[in-house]
Design a protein around this motif. Structure first.
Motif, PDB file in Angstrom:
ATOM      1  N   ASP A 268      77.924  52.988  48.579  1.00 12.82           N
ATOM      2  CA  ASP A 268      77.484  53.963  47.589  1.00 12.82           C
ATOM      3  C   ASP A 268      76.393  53.439  46.652  1.00 12.82           C
ATOM      4  O   ASP A 268      75.714  54.219  46.004  1.00 12.82           O
ATOM      5  CB  ASP A 268      78.669  54.447  46.752  1.00 12.82           C
ATOM      6  N   ASP A 269      76.230  52.139  46.535  1.00 13.33           N
ATOM      7  CA  ASP A 269      75.272  51.550  45.594  1.00 13.33           C
ATOM      8  C   ASP A 269      73.964  51.239  46.313  1.00 13.33           C
ATOM      9  O   ASP A 269      73.917  50.393  47.204  1.00 13.33           O
ATOM     10  CB  ASP A 269      75.875  50.270  44.990  1.00 13.33           C
TER      11      ASP A 269
ATOM     12  N   ALA B 258      69.145  46.155  50.077  1.00  9.22           N
ATOM     13  CA  ALA B 258      68.337  44.943  50.234  1.00  9.22           C
ATOM     14  C   ALA B 258      69.213  43.748  50.605  1.00  9.22           C
ATOM     15  O   ALA B 258      68.827  42.925  51.451  1.00  9.22           O
ATOM     16  CB  ALA B 258      67.568  44.655  48.951  1.00  9.22           C
ATOM     17  N   GLU B 259      70.382  43.637  49.991  1.00 10.22           N
ATOM     18  CA  GLU B 259      71.281  42.525  50.306  1.00 10.22           C
ATOM     19  C   GLU B 259      71.781  42.612  51.746  1.00 10.22           C
ATOM     20  O   GLU B 259      71.877  41.602  52.439  1.00 10.22           O
ATOM     21  CB  GLU B 259      72.460  42.501  49.330  1.00 10.22           C
ATOM     22  N   LEU B 260      72.097  43.817  52.205  1.00  9.89           N
ATOM     23  CA  LEU B 260      72.542  43.986  53.586  1.00  9.89           C
ATOM     24  C   LEU B 260      71.443  43.593  54.568  1.00  9.89           C
ATOM     25  O   LEU B 260      71.710  42.968  55.596  1.00  9.89           O
ATOM     26  CB  LEU B 260      72.995  45.430  53.829  1.00  9.89           C
TER      27      LEU B 260
ATOM     28  N   LYS C  72      86.294  41.684  55.909  1.00 11.29           N
ATOM     29  CA  LYS C  72      85.601  40.442  56.226  1.00 11.29           C
ATOM     30  C   LYS C  72      84.209  40.405  55.598  1.00 11.29           C
ATOM     31  O   LYS C  72      83.729  39.338  55.201  1.00 11.29           O
ATOM     32  CB  LYS C  72      85.501  40.260  57.741  1.00 11.29           C
ATOM     33  N   ILE C  73      83.556  41.553  55.486  1.00  9.53           N
ATOM     34  CA  ILE C  73      82.180  41.589  54.979  1.00  9.53           C
ATOM     35  C   ILE C  73      82.124  41.658  53.451  1.00  9.53           C
ATOM     36  O   ILE C  73      81.261  41.032  52.835  1.00  9.53           O
ATOM     37  CB  ILE C  73      81.398  42.769  55.616  1.00  9.53           C
ATOM     38  N   ASN C  74      83.003  42.392  52.815  1.00  6.48           N
ATOM     39  CA  ASN C  74      82.932  42.562  51.358  1.00  6.48           C
ATOM     40  C   ASN C  74      82.887  41.250  50.572  1.00  6.48           C
ATOM     41  O   ASN C  74      82.146  41.166  49.600  1.00  6.48           O
ATOM     42  CB  ASN C  74      84.068  43.457  50.862  1.00  6.48           C
ATOM     43  N   PRO C  75      83.628  40.212  50.948  1.00  6.47           N
ATOM     44  CA  PRO C  75      83.502  38.958  50.188  1.00  6.47           C
ATOM     45  C   PRO C  75      82.114  38.316  50.277  1.00  6.47           C
ATOM     46  O   PRO C  75      81.745  37.528  49.412  1.00  6.47           O
ATOM     47  CB  PRO C  75      84.552  38.044  50.832  1.00  6.47           C
ATOM     48  N   MET C  76      81.329  38.674  51.279  1.00  6.49           N
ATOM     49  CA  MET C  76      79.977  38.133  51.426  1.00  6.49           C
ATOM     50  C   MET C  76      78.984  38.805  50.482  1.00  6.49           C
ATOM     51  O   MET C  76      77.913  38.266  50.235  1.00  6.49           O
ATOM     52  CB  MET C  76      79.467  38.354  52.857  1.00  6.49           C
ATOM     53  N   LEU C  77      79.332  39.975  49.984  1.00  4.19           N
ATOM     54  CA  LEU C  77      78.387  40.788  49.225  1.00  4.19           C
ATOM     55  C   LEU C  77      78.538  40.565  47.723  1.00  4.19           C
ATOM     56  O   LEU C  77      79.642  40.435  47.209  1.00  4.19           O
ATOM     57  CB  LEU C  77      78.601  42.270  49.562  1.00  4.19           C
ATOM     58  N   GLU C  78      77.389  40.554  47.030  1.00  2.00           N
ATOM     59  CA  GLU C  78      77.387  40.327  45.583  1.00  2.00           C
ATOM     60  C   GLU C  78      76.962  41.560  44.793  1.00  2.00           C
ATOM     61  O   GLU C  78      77.356  41.721  43.641  1.00  2.00           O
ATOM     62  CB  GLU C  78      76.440  39.166  45.256  1.00  2.00           C
TER      63      GLU C  78
END
Length: 174
Positions: free
Chosen positions: A107-108, A113-115, A153-159
């Motif tokens: 949603d953000d 860009a981070e992805l 698994k992916i959410n902890p990689m994202l800031e």
């Protein structure tokens, strides 16, 4: 006189035995009542409060339908295309494979860009998950569980934000 003493001890033994059986029955009823009614409602209410207060996907106990209903209700504002994946499945013999297109929902807008920057790491994480599956896991009954594994698994990689859904397209197993 001796006969009278035997009657008293017989009556007191019956009272003790009856009381003991009554306590066991009440305890068993309380135990089963708690497990059947109260324990399940407290799990469900804690899962609902986690999901509603955070607004993000949370790890819900692995009950088949819990994840399914949540993911079906979430419609993401944005999606990110991870492209096609072709992976060998974990079946014996190694002759089965899966071809699937994966899209990440969020949603953000800042997360886009981070992805893009972390796409190789994210693809690797998805491949790791998909390679552990068997052909029998790739059916509508278990797809929401796979989606939750990917999100977790992916959410902890994202800031800069969090994923709230995963969308699959063009699923092919052979």
């Amino acid at each position: 006189m001796e006969n009278r003493v035997e009657k008293k001890s017989g009556i007191s033994f019956k009272i003790v035995l009856t009381t003991l059986l009554l306590l066991i029955a009440i305890s068993a009823g309380a135990y089963f009542g708690y497990n059947k009614f109260l324990k399940n409602s407290s799990k469900n209410s804690s899962a609902v409060s986690q999901n509603s207060s955070l607004g993000q996907t949370q790890q819900v106990s692995n009950q088949g339908g819990g994840n399914s209903s949540y993911l079906q209700q979430v419609v993401s504002d944005y999606t990110f295309d991870l492209s096609d994946f072709t992976v060998n499945l974990a079946d014996e013999g190694g002759k089965n494979y899966l071809k699937i297109s994966v899209f990440l929902g969020y949603d953000d807008k800042k997360l886009s860009a981070e992805l893009t920057d972390k796409k190789p790491m994210i693809r690797d994480a998805v491949i790791d998950i998909l390679r552990t599956k068997k052909v029998s896991d790739i059916n509508p009954k278990y797809m929401d569980n796979i989606k939750m594994e990917i999100i977790q698994k992916i959410n902890p990689m994202l800031e800069k934000g969090k994923l709230n859904n995963v969308y699959f397209d063009d699923i092919l197993t052979q």
